[in-house]
Scaffold this motif. Structure first.
Motif, PDB file in Angstrom:
ATOM      1  N   PRO A 122       0.794  -1.241   0.000  1.00 40.78           N
ATOM      2  CA  PRO A 122       0.000   0.000   0.000  1.00 40.78           C
ATOM      3  C   PRO A 122       0.827   1.291   0.000  1.00 40.78           C
ATOM      4  O   PRO A 122       0.520   2.224  -0.750  1.00 40.78           O
ATOM      5  CB  PRO A 122      -0.831  -0.100   1.283  1.00 40.78           C
ATOM      6  N   GLU A 123       1.859   1.376   0.847  1.00 37.31           N
ATOM      7  CA  GLU A 123       2.610   2.617   1.019  1.00 37.31           C
ATOM      8  C   GLU A 123       4.109   2.314   1.011  1.00 37.31           C
ATOM      9  O   GLU A 123       4.522   1.187   1.279  1.00 37.31           O
ATOM     10  CB  GLU A 123       2.237   3.292   2.354  1.00 37.31           C
ATOM     11  N   PRO A 124       4.954   3.334   0.757  1.00 41.40           N
ATOM     12  CA  PRO A 124       6.406   3.124   0.787  1.00 41.40           C
ATOM     13  C   PRO A 124       6.951   3.124   2.214  1.00 41.40           C
ATOM     14  O   PRO A 124       7.867   3.872   2.560  1.00 41.40           O
ATOM     15  CB  PRO A 124       6.953   4.294  -0.039  1.00 41.40           C
ATOM     16  N   ARG A 125       6.367   2.266   3.053  1.00 45.41           N
ATOM     17  CA  ARG A 125       6.812   2.141   4.443  1.00 45.41           C
ATOM     18  C   ARG A 125       7.619   0.848   4.620  1.00 45.41           C
ATOM     19  O   ARG A 125       7.463   0.121   5.601  1.00 45.41           O
ATOM     20  CB  ARG A 125       5.625   2.170   5.403  1.00 45.41           C
ATOM     21  N   ALA A 126       8.459   0.568   3.630  1.00 51.09           N
ATOM     22  CA  ALA A 126       9.412  -0.530   3.707  1.00 51.09           C
ATOM     23  C   ALA A 126      10.800   0.053   3.487  1.00 51.09           C
ATOM     24  O   ALA A 126      10.975   0.959   2.668  1.00 51.09           O
ATOM     25  CB  ALA A 126       9.100  -1.589   2.664  1.00 51.09           C
ATOM     26  N   MET A 127      11.766  -0.458   4.213  1.00 46.87           N
ATOM     27  CA  MET A 127      13.121   0.078   4.168  1.00 46.87           C
ATOM     28  C   MET A 127      14.072  -0.920   3.536  1.00 46.87           C
ATOM     29  O   MET A 127      14.043  -2.115   3.832  1.00 46.87           O
ATOM     30  CB  MET A 127      13.602   0.392   5.586  1.00 46.87           C
ATOM     31  N   ASN A 128      14.944  -0.418   2.682  1.00 43.82           N
ATOM     32  CA  ASN A 128      16.021  -1.225   2.136  1.00 43.82           C
ATOM     33  C   ASN A 128      17.235  -1.145   3.049  1.00 43.82           C
ATOM     34  O   ASN A 128      17.654  -0.042   3.446  1.00 43.82           O
ATOM     35  CB  ASN A 128      16.421  -0.718   0.748  1.00 43.82           C
ATOM     36  N   ILE A 129      17.791  -2.307   3.347  1.00 45.08           N
ATOM     37  CA  ILE A 129      19.025  -2.395   4.126  1.00 45.08           C
ATOM     38  C   ILE A 129      20.044  -3.133   3.266  1.00 45.08           C
ATOM     39  O   ILE A 129      19.748  -4.201   2.728  1.00 45.08           O
ATOM     40  CB  ILE A 129      18.824  -3.181   5.434  1.00 45.08           C
ATOM     41  N   MET A 195      26.861  -0.805   6.535  1.00 44.55           N
ATOM     42  CA  MET A 195      25.433  -0.916   6.278  1.00 44.55           C
ATOM     43  C   MET A 195      24.907   0.375   5.667  1.00 44.55           C
ATOM     44  O   MET A 195      25.179   1.467   6.147  1.00 44.55           O
ATOM     45  CB  MET A 195      24.660  -1.209   7.565  1.00 44.55           C
ATOM     46  N   LEU A 196      24.135   0.217   4.598  1.00 40.36           N
ATOM     47  CA  LEU A 196      23.461   1.325   3.929  1.00 40.36           C
ATOM     48  C   LEU A 196      21.959   1.108   4.056  1.00 40.36           C
ATOM     49  O   LEU A 196      21.470   0.007   3.814  1.00 40.36           O
ATOM     50  CB  LEU A 196      23.865   1.358   2.454  1.00 40.36           C
ATOM     51  N   MET A 197      21.237   2.127   4.462  1.00 40.52           N
ATOM     52  CA  MET A 197      19.778   2.044   4.488  1.00 40.52           C
ATOM     53  C   MET A 197      19.223   3.173   3.630  1.00 40.52           C
ATOM     54  O   MET A 197      19.753   4.285   3.631  1.00 40.52           O
ATOM     55  CB  MET A 197      19.249   2.128   5.925  1.00 40.52           C
ATOM     56  N   PHE A 198      18.175   2.867   2.843  1.00 42.82           N
ATOM     57  CA  PHE A 198      17.633   3.911   1.990  1.00 42.82           C
ATOM     58  C   PHE A 198      16.140   3.724   1.759  1.00 42.82           C
ATOM     59  O   PHE A 198      15.606   2.612   1.777  1.00 42.82           O
ATOM     60  CB  PHE A 198      18.397   4.017   0.662  1.00 42.82           C
ATOM     61  N   HIS A 199      15.468   4.839   1.530  1.00 42.85           N
ATOM     62  CA  HIS A 199      14.021   4.927   1.374  1.00 42.85           C
ATOM     63  C   HIS A 199      13.560   4.138   0.155  1.00 42.85           C
ATOM     64  O   HIS A 199      14.250   4.081  -0.870  1.00 42.85           O
ATOM     65  CB  HIS A 199      13.636   6.401   1.226  1.00 42.85           C
ATOM     66  N   GLY A 200      12.382   3.538   0.226  1.00 41.13           N
ATOM     67  CA  GLY A 200      11.859   2.740  -0.868  1.00 41.13           C
ATOM     68  C   GLY A 200      11.629   3.511  -2.149  1.00 41.13           C
ATOM     69  O   GLY A 200      11.576   2.910  -3.229  1.00 41.13           O
TER      70      GLY A 200
END
Length: 266
Positions: A122-129, A195-200
């Motif tokens: 539904p929404e871009p509330r998932a995070m890439n790690i 570690m890199l984290m970035f917005h969906g």
């Protein structure tokens, strides 16, 4: 592990955050060894380049103990729950390879576009790690990010089924050029364990690797439990249907496994 306010502010502004050498050399050595074993296996979860070199291995956390522990590690889970304000589950787990000399490109894209179109998120509330298992250099196909492009929202994309062995919803050159003029391009590099984290919705891609230096990265997609996927079309080893909140393991779990008798990791 918790993020400080400056890190939170940086993430919300730029759309990405880099934490160098978050995992120790001993932990990374274990994961890198296990990744090679997985690439060598004949499993449907292991996808290959047109050349036959490994491209990505899905769902390793479901059949390998080292990656099971990584997928529930508090150094990754805690910061994402902090940002989302709720529990997360594993939407996708993959180990991407850029083989020496033959590693192929990943076209410019947003990950949420795929999650929405192919999985019904539904929404871009998932995070890439992204966890580096090899040193990522400026020359061996580092991930390139367009800072602040997450603010552009869900962009129009075309389903590319031809360029590589992995189908991807890709962005056109005009859109990428406009966003790069606004935000530039960064390519985070660093040693294994970073570690890199970035917005969906952050626009990203990577060039091929024609160097002698391989580049393996574990990618996890952690989704807010309330944002579970509604209409998955891909196999469940790619888009998981288990929405159970992740329960974290002990912080030293990978170290203990690395120091255990060898058969314990197989």
């Amino acid at each position: 592990m918790k993020l400080i306010q400056q890190q939170i502010d940086d993430f919300h502004r730029e759309g990405w955050l880099f934490l160098p050498e978050l995992f120790t050399p001993e932990e990374v050595a274990l994961l890198a060894r296990e990744a090679v074993n997985i690439y060598d296996a004949n499993r449907p979860e292991v996808w290959r380049e047109k050349s036959g070199a490994p491209r990505t291995a899905f769902a390793a956390h479901l059949y390998n103990e080292a990656f099971r522990l990584l997928g529930a590690h508090p150094r990754m889970i805690d910061p994402i729950e902090q940002l989302f304000g709720e529990k997360v589950y594993m939407h996708q787990f993959k180990i991407n390879a850029k083989a020496a000399f033959t590693g192929d490109v990943w076209q410019w894209h947003q990950d949420y576009g795929t999650w929405k179109r192919d999985d019904g998120m539904p929404e871009p509330r998932a995070m890439n790690i992204a966890i580096f298992l090899d040193e990522v250099l400026p020359i061996n196909g580092p991930l390139m990010l367009v800072p602040r492009s997450q603010n552009a929202g869900d962009l129009k994309a075309a389903h590319d089924l031809q360029t590589t062995s992995y189908p991807l919803w890709t962005l056109d050159e005009e859109t990428v050029t406009r966003l790069v003029k606004e935000g530039g391009i960064v390519a985070p590099t660093g040693k294994g364990g970073s570690m890199l984290m970035f917005h969906g919705n952050l626009v990203h891609g990577s060039a091929g690797n024609i160097t002698p230096y391989p580049r393996k990265i574990v990618y996890l997609t952690l989704n807010a439990v309330s944002n579970y996927i509604r209409n998955p079309t891909r196999p469940d080893y790619i888009a998981h249907r288990d929405f159970t909140p992740i329960k974290t393991v002990a912080d030293d779990s990978l170290i203990r496994l690395a120091r255990a008798p060898r058969q314990a990791a197989e």
